[in-house]
Design a protein around this motif. Structure first.
Motif, PDB file in Angstrom:
ATOM      1  N   SER A   1       1.607 -11.267   3.893  1.00 59.22           N
ATOM      2  CA  SER A   1       1.776  -9.755   4.429  1.00 59.22           C
ATOM      3  C   SER A   1       0.889  -9.553   5.459  1.00 59.22           C
ATOM      4  CB  SER A   1       2.033  -8.717   3.249  1.00 59.22           C
ATOM      5  OG  SER A   1       1.058  -8.972   2.433  1.00 59.22           O
ATOM      6  N   ASN A   2       1.200  -8.897   6.309  1.00 57.76           N
ATOM      7  CA  ASN A   2      -0.013  -8.171   7.199  1.00 57.76           C
ATOM      8  C   ASN A   2      -0.845  -7.223   6.136  1.00 57.76           C
ATOM      9  OD1 ASN A   2      -0.899  -5.435   8.681  1.00 57.76           O
ATOM     10  ND2 ASN A   2      -0.405  -7.056  10.266  1.00 57.76           N
ATOM     11  N   ALA A   3      -2.254  -7.518   6.440  1.00 60.84           N
ATOM     12  CA  ALA A   3      -3.285  -6.797   5.645  1.00 60.84           C
ATOM     13  C   ALA A   3      -2.960  -5.374   5.632  1.00 60.84           C
ATOM     14  CB  ALA A   3      -4.582  -6.960   5.882  1.00 60.84           C
ATOM     15  N   ALA A   4      -2.769  -4.762   6.849  1.00 62.83           N
ATOM     16  CA  ALA A   4      -2.812  -3.377   7.011  1.00 62.83           C
ATOM     17  C   ALA A   4      -1.575  -2.659   6.318  1.00 62.83           C
ATOM     18  CB  ALA A   4      -2.877  -2.793   8.336  1.00 62.83           C
ATOM     19  N   ASP A   5      -0.482  -3.491   6.508  1.00 61.25           N
ATOM     20  CA  ASP A   5       0.701  -3.045   5.810  1.00 61.25           C
ATOM     21  C   ASP A   5       0.764  -2.847   4.156  1.00 61.25           C
ATOM     22  OD1 ASP A   5       2.089  -2.565   8.195  1.00 61.25           O
ATOM     23  OD2 ASP A   5       2.961  -4.556   8.296  1.00 61.25           O
ATOM     24  N   ALA A   6       0.133  -4.343   3.909  1.00 63.29           N
ATOM     25  CA  ALA A   6      -0.332  -4.410   2.403  1.00 63.29           C
ATOM     26  C   ALA A   6      -1.212  -3.258   1.929  1.00 63.29           C
ATOM     27  CB  ALA A   6      -0.985  -5.621   2.156  1.00 63.29           C
ATOM     28  N   PHE A   7      -2.196  -2.688   2.591  1.00 59.16           N
ATOM     29  CA  PHE A   7      -3.146  -1.735   2.235  1.00 59.16           C
ATOM     30  C   PHE A   7      -2.157  -0.589   2.093  1.00 59.16           C
ATOM     31  CE2 PHE A   7      -7.873  -1.524   2.724  1.00 59.16           C
ATOM     32  CZ  PHE A   7      -8.189  -2.842   2.057  1.00 59.16           C
ATOM     33  N   ALA A   8      -1.401  -0.475   3.019  1.00 58.89           N
ATOM     34  CA  ALA A   8      -0.617   1.069   2.947  1.00 58.89           C
ATOM     35  C   ALA A   8       0.215   0.953   2.130  1.00 58.89           C
ATOM     36  CB  ALA A   8       0.027   1.109   4.263  1.00 58.89           C
ATOM     37  N   ASP A   9       0.774  -0.061   1.433  1.00 58.00           N
ATOM     38  CA  ASP A   9       1.831  -0.084   0.596  1.00 58.00           C
ATOM     39  C   ASP A   9       1.482  -0.015  -0.931  1.00 58.00           C
ATOM     40  OD1 ASP A   9       3.957  -0.203   2.398  1.00 58.00           O
ATOM     41  OD2 ASP A   9       4.236  -2.624   2.319  1.00 58.00           O
ATOM     42  N   ALA A  10       0.384  -0.780  -1.245  1.00 58.94           N
ATOM     43  CA  ALA A  10      -0.165  -0.924  -2.432  1.00 58.94           C
ATOM     44  C   ALA A  10      -1.211   0.358  -2.551  1.00 58.94           C
ATOM     45  CB  ALA A  10      -0.942  -2.319  -2.576  1.00 58.94           C
ATOM     46  N   ARG A  11      -1.808   0.402  -1.647  1.00 58.64           N
ATOM     47  CA  ARG A  11      -2.962   1.688  -1.699  1.00 58.64           C
ATOM     48  C   ARG A  11      -3.922   1.380  -3.043  1.00 58.64           C
ATOM     49  NH1 ARG A  11      -1.630   5.660   1.598  1.00 58.64           N
ATOM     50  NH2 ARG A  11      -3.122   7.149   0.541  1.00 58.64           N
ATOM     51  N   PRO A  12      -4.585   0.283  -3.119  1.00 54.68           N
ATOM     52  CA  PRO A  12      -5.542  -0.123  -4.009  1.00 54.68           C
ATOM     53  C   PRO A  12      -6.807   0.947  -3.969  1.00 54.68           C
ATOM     54  CG  PRO A  12      -6.101  -1.434  -1.887  1.00 54.68           C
ATOM     55  CD  PRO A  12      -4.659  -0.692  -1.905  1.00 54.68           C
ATOM     56  N   ASP A  13      -7.069   1.232  -5.356  1.00 55.68           N
ATOM     57  CA  ASP A  13      -8.377   2.041  -5.571  1.00 55.68           C
ATOM     58  C   ASP A  13      -9.719   1.339  -5.477  1.00 55.68           C
ATOM     59  OD1 ASP A  13      -7.141   4.560  -6.218  1.00 55.68           O
ATOM     60  OD2 ASP A  13      -6.095   3.208  -7.673  1.00 55.68           O
ATOM     61  N   VAL A  14      -9.619   0.077  -5.663  1.00 54.49           N
ATOM     62  CA  VAL A  14     -10.744  -0.965  -5.740  1.00 54.49           C
ATOM     63  C   VAL A  14     -10.259  -2.273  -5.329  1.00 54.49           C
ATOM     64  CG1 VAL A  14     -12.549  -1.910  -7.065  1.00 54.49           C
ATOM     65  CG2 VAL A  14     -11.687   0.297  -7.660  1.00 54.49           C
ATOM     66  N   VAL A  15     -11.109  -3.046  -4.432  1.00 56.14           N
ATOM     67  CA  VAL A  15     -11.083  -4.194  -3.807  1.00 56.14           C
ATOM     68  C   VAL A  15     -12.213  -4.976  -4.312  1.00 56.14           C
ATOM     69  CG1 VAL A  15     -10.752  -5.698  -1.853  1.00 56.14           C
ATOM     70  CG2 VAL A  15      -9.783  -3.463  -2.002  1.00 56.14           C
ATOM     71  N   LEU A  16     -12.222  -5.772  -5.146  1.00 59.67           N
ATOM     72  CA  LEU A  16     -13.177  -6.788  -5.745  1.00 59.67           C
ATOM     73  C   LEU A  16     -13.073  -7.807  -4.684  1.00 59.67           C
ATOM     74  CD1 LEU A  16     -12.455  -6.639  -9.472  1.00 59.67           C
ATOM     75  CD2 LEU A  16     -14.341  -5.422  -8.348  1.00 59.67           C
ATOM     76  N   VAL A  17     -14.080  -8.237  -4.095  1.00 60.68           N
ATOM     77  CA  VAL A  17     -14.341  -9.335  -3.260  1.00 60.68           C
ATOM     78  C   VAL A  17     -15.260 -10.506  -3.648  1.00 60.68           C
ATOM     79  CG1 VAL A  17     -14.733 -10.108  -0.667  1.00 60.68           C
ATOM     80  CG2 VAL A  17     -13.624  -7.907  -1.447  1.00 60.68           C
ATOM     81  N   ASP A  18     -14.849 -11.785  -3.841  1.00 55.96           N
ATOM     82  CA  ASP A  18     -15.775 -12.811  -4.421  1.00 55.96           C
ATOM     83  C   ASP A  18     -16.357 -13.721  -3.423  1.00 55.96           C
ATOM     84  OD1 ASP A  18     -13.880 -14.657  -3.655  1.00 55.96           O
ATOM     85  OD2 ASP A  18     -13.549 -15.416  -5.480  1.00 55.96           O
ATOM     86  N   SER A  19     -16.266 -13.451  -2.169  1.00 54.48           N
ATOM     87  CA  SER A  19     -16.993 -13.979  -0.884  1.00 54.48           C
ATOM     88  C   SER A  19     -17.809 -13.483  -0.003  1.00 54.48           C
ATOM     89  CB  SER A  19     -15.825 -15.114  -0.302  1.00 54.48           C
ATOM     90  OG  SER A  19     -16.081 -15.529   0.787  1.00 54.48           O
TER      91      SER A  19
END
Length: 527
Positions: free
Chosen positions: A81-99
C-alpha cells in the motif's frame, strides 16, 4: 531504563517498520506479544519498498510529498500500500524502526501526513552503533547505554532515551536444561565449538575451518549455515579438505537447543543471532573487526581474533582454560529472556511522555539447494567418517598464496612483539642484576616479578608463532605444484631448527635466573 510517567500502552496502535533484519533475528513475534501484553490495541509489522537505493541527498531533494507517494509498505498476507494512505488509514501512535536507513524517509513522509506518530529508533543488536550516528528520531531504545552516548546531551529529553532489551527470539529465552541437552547429544564432557557461518563469505568460512583443523586441544565442531546454501557447500568442502570432522545443520525449530550445547560460538559480521547466543550465556569469538568493536567485546562477553589467522590460537587458549563464569555472566547481563518485555515497557514510557519529546523534522544530510540432514539424524556429518584417516585434499597454489600471505603478516606482527619483549626482558634482567649487586631486596623483588611477567608473555608469543609456523608448513605441504595432481611436500619450515634461537634464549634466561636466586639465598658467590 528511565521510568517517567509510564502507564502502559493504553490501546496504542503500533507499527514495527523493518528492513528484514528483525525477521532474520527472530524477535518480531516475541516483541509483538510483549507490546500487546503491555496494552497495545494493535501491532503491525511493515516492510518497506520504494526508497531502496536512495541517498540522503535524493531524499531531501525529493521532498515530503514525493516520499509519501513513492514509499510503499507491505504487510504479510496483504497487498502493498501507498505509505501515505497506510498512515492515514491505520493512524499509528508509535512507529518503531529497526534500520537507520529507514528513519529519514519515514520522518520526511510524516511531514506530508496529517498523522503525527512518534518515530522511535530501535537499535536492536549489540554491534557497533556507527550506522546510527547522524540519524534522527523522536526517541531511541537501545540495549546498552554505550549505544545511546551519541544522542545524549542534545535536545532529547531523558524520556526519549531508553535502555532496554535487546528484543529476543523467544526460543533463545526459553528455560532449558543444558546439561540434559549435552547428554542427549552425546557431548557431556566435550568442549563444543559452534561455527555460525550463516553470514560469512566463502573465503572466510574456509579459513575459519582451516584454523579449527590445526587446534591441538580436543573439541567437538558444530557448524550452522542458516538459510545460506552456499555456506553449507563451502563447509562440506572445507571440512573434507582440512580433515575436520563435525556436525552441520541448517534452519531448525531446535536451533536454540543446539546452540545451547556449545561452549563458545564463532560469529562473523552482522550476525542476527548475536543477542540470542548471549542470552544462552554462550560467550562469542568474533573473527571480524565489527565484532571487535561491539558492545559484547567491550563488556567481556566476546573473545576477539583480530584476524581469522588468530582464530586457532584463541580457540586453543579458550579450550585449555575453559569458559569462565565471568564470561558467562557478562553474556547474560547483555541479553536476557526479559528483553522483549523491557522494550515494550520502554515504548510505553516514551508514549506516555510524548509531550516532553521534541518531534524530529527532516534535515539535509549531514547456488545450491539447501542441505538436509540424513534421515534419522538431527545433523549432517561432514568432514569424513574417520578424522584421523582423512587425507587433506590438495590446495591450489593461488589459495595457498592467499592464506600464506595472511600468515606471514601475522608472523611478522608476532616477531615484532617478541623483539620488543626480549628488549624489555633484558632491561629488567639488567636491573635485577644491579639490585642484587646493591643488595636492595625490595627493588630486586620488583625486578624479578617484571622479568617473570615478561617471560610469560614471551612464552605465549612463542606459542602463537609456533601455531603460525605449523599452519604455514601444512599449507605448503598441501599446495599443488604445476603439473601435479596431488600436493607435493615442500621443505618444512617448522621443526627444531626453526626455533633454535628462541629455545636457547629461554635456556639462558632460566640459567641466569637460577644463578641470581641462588646468589640471593647465599648459595653461590658472585663471579
Amino acid at each position: 531504563m528511565t521510568q517517567i510517567d509510564g502507564a502502559g500502552l493504553q490501546d496504542a496502535r503500533i507499527w514495527i517498520v523493518t528492513d528484514g533484519s528483525a525477521e532474520a533475528s527472530g524477535w518480531l513475534v516475541g516483541l509483538t506479544e510483549a507490546l500487546r501484553a503491555e496494552g497495545a490495541a494493535s501491532v503491525d509489522v511493515m516492510g518497506v519498498s520504494g526508497a531502496v537505493g536512495w541517498t540522503a541527498r535524493n531524499l531531501v531533494e525529493a521532498g515530503a510529498e514525493r516520499i509519501a507517494r513513492t514509499l510503499r509498505l507491505s504487510r504479510r498476507g496483504q497487498p502493498d500500500s501507498n505509505a501515505a494512505d497506510a498512515f492515514a488509514d491505520a493512524r499509528p501512535d508509535v512507529v518503531l524502526v529497526d534500520s537507520p536507513g529507514l528513519l529519514r524517509p519515514l520522518v520526511l513522509m510524516r511531514e506530508a501526513s496529517p498523522v503525527n506518530p512518534v518515530i522511535v529508533g530501535l537499535i536492536s543488536d549489540l554491534g557497533p552503533a556507527d550506522a546510527w550516528v547522524g540519524a534522527r528520531a523522536d526517541a531511541w531504545i537501545a540495549a546498552d547505554e554505550a549505544l545511546l552516548v551519541d544522542f545524549r546531551g542534545g535536545e532529547l529529553a531523558d524520556a526519549a532515551l531508553q535502555v532496554a532489551g535487546p528484543p529476543l527470539d523467544a526460543s533463545f529465552g526459553a528455560a532449558r536444561d543444558r546439561d540434559a541437552l549435552r547428554a542427549e547429544f552425546g557431548v557431556d564432557d566435550d568442549f563444543v565449538v559452534l561455527l555460525d557461518a550463516s553470514t560469512m563469505a566463502a573465503p572466510l568460512i574456509d579459513r575459519a575451518v582451516f584454523q579449527l583443523s590445526v587446534v591441538r586441544s580436543p573439541f567437538k565442531a558444530l557448524f550452522y549455515y542458516g538459510r545460506n546454501p552456499e555456506a553449507a557447500d563451502v563447509l562440506r568442502q572445507s571440512a573434507k579438505a582440512h580433515g575436520l570432522r563435525g556436525n552441520m545443520f541448517g534452519p531448525s525449530p531446535d536451533f536454540a537447543d543446539y546452540a545451547a550445547t556449545a561452549d563458545v560460538v564463532i560469529i562473523g559480521a552482522s550476525n542476527p543471532h548475536l543477542a540470542g547466543y548471549l542470552a544462552l550465556h554462550r560467550p562469542l569469538i568474533g573473527i571480524d573487526p565489527q565484532v571487535a568493536d561491539s558492545i559484547a567485546a567491550g563488556r567481556g562477553a566476546a573473545f576477539v581474533a583480530q584476524d581469522v589467522a588468530e582464530l586457532g590460537a584463541v580457540i586453543e587458549e579458550v579450550a585449555s582454560a575453559g569458559v569462565s563464569k565471568g564470561h558467562q555472566q557478562a553474556a547474560l547481563e547483555l541479553a536476557h529472556p526479559g528483553g522483549n518485555r523491557e522494550v515494550a515497557a520502554a515504548v510505553a514510557v516514551i508514549l506516555a511522555n510524548r509531550h516532553r519529546l521534541r518531534i524530529s523534522r527532516a534535515e539535509a544530510p549531514r547456488s545450491s539447494p539447501s542441505a538436509a540432514p540424513r534421515p534419522g539424524s538431527r545433523f549432517e556429518e561432514i568432514g569424513g567418517d574417520d578424522p584421523v584417516a582423512v587425507e587433506p585434499a590438495p590446495m591450489s597454489r593461488a589459495a595457498a598464496r592467499e592464506q600464506l600471505a595472511a600468515l606471514i603478516v601475522e608472523e611478522r606482527k608476532i616477531e615484532k612483539e617478541i623483539s620488543g619483549l626480549v628488549k624489555e626482558r633484558d632491561r629488567w634482567f639488567g636491573r635485577l642484576q644491579l639490585a642484587e649487586e646493591e643488595k636492595d631486596a625490595e627493588l630486586a623483588g620488583i625486578a624479578r616479578e617484571r622479568v617473570d611477567a615478561v617471560a610469560q608473555r614471551l612464552a605465549q608469543c612463542n606459542e602463537r608463532r609456533d601455531g603460525v609456523l605449523r599452519q604455514k608448513d601444512l599449507i605448503r605441504r598441501r599446495a599443488v605444484r604445476p603439473g601435479s595432481s596431488k600436493g607435493q611436500a615442500e621443505p618444512s619450515t617448522y621443526g627444531p631448527a626453526a626455533d633454535v634461537e628462541a629455545r636457547f634464549r629461554e635456556m639462558e634466561m632460566r640459567r641466569d635466573m637460577n644463578r641470581l636466586r641462588r646468589r640471593a639465598e647465599g648459595g653461590e658467590p658472585q663471579s
